[in-house]
Motif scaffolding. Structure first.
Motif, PDB file in Angstrom:
ATOM      1  N   GLU A 189       0.844  -1.186   0.000  1.00 38.29           N
ATOM      2  CA  GLU A 189       0.000   0.000   0.000  1.00 38.29           C
ATOM      3  C   GLU A 189       0.887   1.247   0.000  1.00 38.29           C
ATOM      4  O   GLU A 189       1.693   1.453   0.901  1.00 38.29           O
ATOM      5  CB  GLU A 189      -0.913  -0.023   1.220  1.00 38.29           C
TER       6      GLU A 189
ATOM      7  N   SER B 104       2.217   4.680   0.564  1.00 30.94           N
ATOM      8  CA  SER B 104       1.992   5.788   1.493  1.00 30.94           C
ATOM      9  C   SER B 104       2.273   7.144   0.867  1.00 30.94           C
ATOM     10  O   SER B 104       2.118   8.179   1.530  1.00 30.94           O
ATOM     11  CB  SER B 104       2.876   5.608   2.732  1.00 30.94           C
TER      12      SER B 104
ATOM     13  N   ARG C 118       8.070   3.190   3.334  1.00 27.50           N
ATOM     14  CA  ARG C 118       6.636   2.942   3.168  1.00 27.50           C
ATOM     15  C   ARG C 118       5.952   2.550   4.474  1.00 27.50           C
ATOM     16  O   ARG C 118       4.984   3.205   4.901  1.00 27.50           O
ATOM     17  CB  ARG C 118       6.431   1.855   2.115  1.00 27.50           C
ATOM     18  N   GLU C 119       6.410   1.481   5.116  1.00 25.56           N
ATOM     19  CA  GLU C 119       5.735   1.015   6.326  1.00 25.56           C
ATOM     20  C   GLU C 119       5.900   2.003   7.469  1.00 25.56           C
ATOM     21  O   GLU C 119       4.974   2.211   8.261  1.00 25.56           O
ATOM     22  CB  GLU C 119       6.275  -0.363   6.713  1.00 25.56           C
TER      23      GLU C 119
ATOM     24  N   TYR D 122       6.123   5.245   7.237  1.00 26.94           N
ATOM     25  CA  TYR D 122       5.228   6.382   7.015  1.00 26.94           C
ATOM     26  C   TYR D 122       3.797   6.039   7.429  1.00 26.94           C
ATOM     27  O   TYR D 122       3.098   6.874   8.006  1.00 26.94           O
ATOM     28  CB  TYR D 122       5.274   6.812   5.542  1.00 26.94           C
ATOM     29  N   TRP D 123       3.349   4.819   7.129  1.00 24.93           N
ATOM     30  CA  TRP D 123       2.002   4.427   7.558  1.00 24.93           C
ATOM     31  C   TRP D 123       1.917   4.404   9.079  1.00 24.93           C
ATOM     32  O   TRP D 123       0.913   4.816   9.667  1.00 24.93           O
ATOM     33  CB  TRP D 123       1.629   3.060   6.985  1.00 24.93           C
TER      34      TRP D 123
ATOM     35  N   GLY E 160      -1.044  -1.222   6.457  1.00 23.13           N
ATOM     36  CA  GLY E 160       0.083  -0.767   5.660  1.00 23.13           C
ATOM     37  C   GLY E 160       1.378  -0.686   6.429  1.00 23.13           C
ATOM     38  O   GLY E 160       2.442  -0.505   5.850  1.00 23.13           O
TER      39      GLY E 160
END
Length: 533
Positions: free
Chosen positions: A66, A68, A195-196, A198-199, A415
């Motif tokens: 997913e 972000s 990515r992870e 930031y979620w 996410g």
């Protein structure tokens, strides 16, 4: 939120709104002349490799989970909020607000302002809200200030990547920290490393706003991170040069090649057992067949007999079942499957209560925490009830303590990572209802969040085994002394670490089980890949 907590002041603060979708990284204003364009090109030339890598890495890995970084239009969420359009006084790196804009903002009587779209903010605007301007910094400000976000952790081969929520001051990335979290660094890709995290960090603001509403401003000042001294002395990080990027790209390519070669081997978890004694005895290994692995051991003693429960995962089946074997002289006997469902099962937490045996296996694939009762121990189990619904809970571990039941579980942010945060639940009886802890998640640190086995007692001390996933999933086990456990507070201190060095060829270890007579532990080894069964 406002002072009283039941009326709302909504102020959207920023430059003149532009809700059109823009390509990532195209937010800067257009040059006014060809001379300005040329000046920008010359300034960017020493960093061209960085710009190329960031864009190429994002394009390659953006569909791996997913995203972000997807741009969304906030206008529907703002509704009837008052919008204050400001034109900040801009210098090379700093934005300052004009006095008339600050006066208008102060009239709104805001509790908190949140920085999203500006550069470095300085000046009187920092005091325009009662509890300051809050800002997320993707990096541990004790070690990294400046940017690019979460890049230098990769460059310096730091296994931990931090993130903080801070109340801004005039000092760059040196504000009052009101939330800190630690994740594992992904050395394969900058986008994956971001990515992870930031979620996960997207949750920090709502968590602390909830605390502020319920506890008031003094709660923030009582936080350990709020009071910590600023000892940072490393200077401000900036965009890497082309020379630095060549070094980085070579090391990243070597790391990816290493991971590719490792993938040619079979990654297999095994369980080891030994008797407990003053002088540590050697382990006896439970060797799974090729194409399967054994993990997450849990020991249970019944009428002088000892059983080991564990996850039995078959790659061909694509899911785990719960298996059991009786231990004789530190050796496991015949293995039997005791619980199988049409969804993945792992981490069997087995315990005795009210003259019956109970089991809570991990059922995160089903988004539940399920409780099973033994009709005939240890082979026949029936679903008694579901303790939690609609949660992605990993490795739920129960404890009966001081007249209450406590559940320790890793609850995964959509996410976000699955190893960083520990949540607590409590109930007056085993069957619930279960209530979330006021400080959930009570731990946000990849080094000692996710459970690694049943909590045990050492004298008057409660010790919680946890996974240290900072160097990869289940890399090591930390033993953590529980210092405070109430429905309003949780604290623990790491007192020991079990590294994956207790047997040859061991690369990770992530579950520990103990009884009076035996100790069981699991470990991950690499073997030549054979046909998977």
């Amino acid at each position: 939120m406002d002072r009283e907590g039941d009326r709302r002041h909504h102020e959207t603060l920023g430059p003149r709104p532009d809700t059109r979708r823009r390509r990532r990284g195209r937010g800067r204003r257009r040059p006014k002349s060809w001379r300005e364009w040329l000046r920008r090109q010359r300034a960017a030339l020493p960093h061209r490799l960085w710009e190329w890598y960031e864009a190429a890495d994002y394009r390659r890995f953006r569909h791996g989970g997913e995203d972000s970084f997807t741009i969304v239009d906030l206008a529907p969420l703002l509704g009837s909020a008052n919008v204050v359009v400001v034109s900040p006084l801009r210098t090379k790196l700093v934005d300052r607000f004009q006095d008339e804009d600050i006066a208008r903002i102060k009239q709104a009587d805001l509790d908190v302002m949140i920085r999203f779209g500006f550069r470095i903010i300085k000046g009187d605007i920092l005091g325009a809200a009662r509890y300051g301007v809050w800002s997320i910094h993707h990096g541990d400000n004790r070690a990294y200030r400046g940017g690019p976000a979460l890049f230098w952790e990769m460059y310096e081969r730091n296994p931990q990547s931090g993130s903080v929520l801070q109340i801004l001051t005039d000092q760059l990335d040196g504000g009052r920290v009101i939330y800190r979290s630690t994740s594992a660094t992904n050395f394969a890709s900058l986008h994956k490393n971001r990515r992870e995290t930031y979620w996960k960090t997207a949750e920090f603001i709502t968590r602390r706003l909830t605390d502020l509403k319920c506890e008031g401003g003094p709660f923030l000042e009582r936080l350990d991170t709020y009071q910590e001294a600023d000892t940072y002395a490393r200077g401000i990080y900036r965009r890497p040069t082309n020379t630095q990027m060549v070094r980085f790209l070579v090391r990243t390519a070597a790391y990816r090649l290493e991971q590719k070669l490792v993938s040619l081997l079979e990654d297999q978890w095994i369980v080891a057992i030994r008797p407990r004694s003053d002088r540590p005895a050697p382990y006896t290994f439970m060797e799974p067949p090729s194409g399967r692995f054994f993990a997450d051991p849990c020991l249970a003693e019944d009428n002088g007999r000892t059983f080991v429960f564990f996850e039995d995962y078959a790659h061909r089946r694509g899911r785990g079942v719960i298996a059991c074997a009786e231990i004789h002289d530190a050796k496991a006997g015949k293995i039997a499957t005791v619980l199988e469902r049409d969804y993945h099962l792992s981490y069997p937490f087995v315990f005795r209560w009210r003259d019956a045996w109970w089991m809570v296996p991990e059922t995160s694939e089903r988004r539940t925490v399920e409780l099973y009762r033994a009709r005939r121990f240890p082979t026949d189990w029936v679903l008694e009830t579901t303790l939690l619904h609609n949660v992605n809970a990993c490795d739920a571990t129960l404890l009966e303590w001081n007249g209450r039941w406590w559940m320790f579980a890793t609850i995964c942010v959509p996410g976000g990572p699955t190893t960083d945060e520990l949540s607590l639940y409590y109930a007056d009886t085993l069957f619930g209802p279960w209530h979330g802890h006021a400080r959930n998640p009570v731990i946000s640190d990849v080094r000692h969040a996710r459970s690694a086995g049943a909590i045990f007692r050492e004298g008057d001390t409660l010790v919680r085994p946890a996974q240290d996933c900072s160097r990869g999933y289940g890399h090591a086990i930390t033993l953590n002394r529980i210092d405070c456990l109430t429905d309003l507070e949780y604290r623990e201190t790491t007192i020991a670490t079990i590294s994956p060095t207790w047997a040859p060829r061991m690369r990770a270890t992530h579950t520990l089980a103990r009884t009076v007579r035996y100790e069981a532990i699991d470990g991950r080894v690499l073997r030549w890949r054979l046909t998977r069964g």
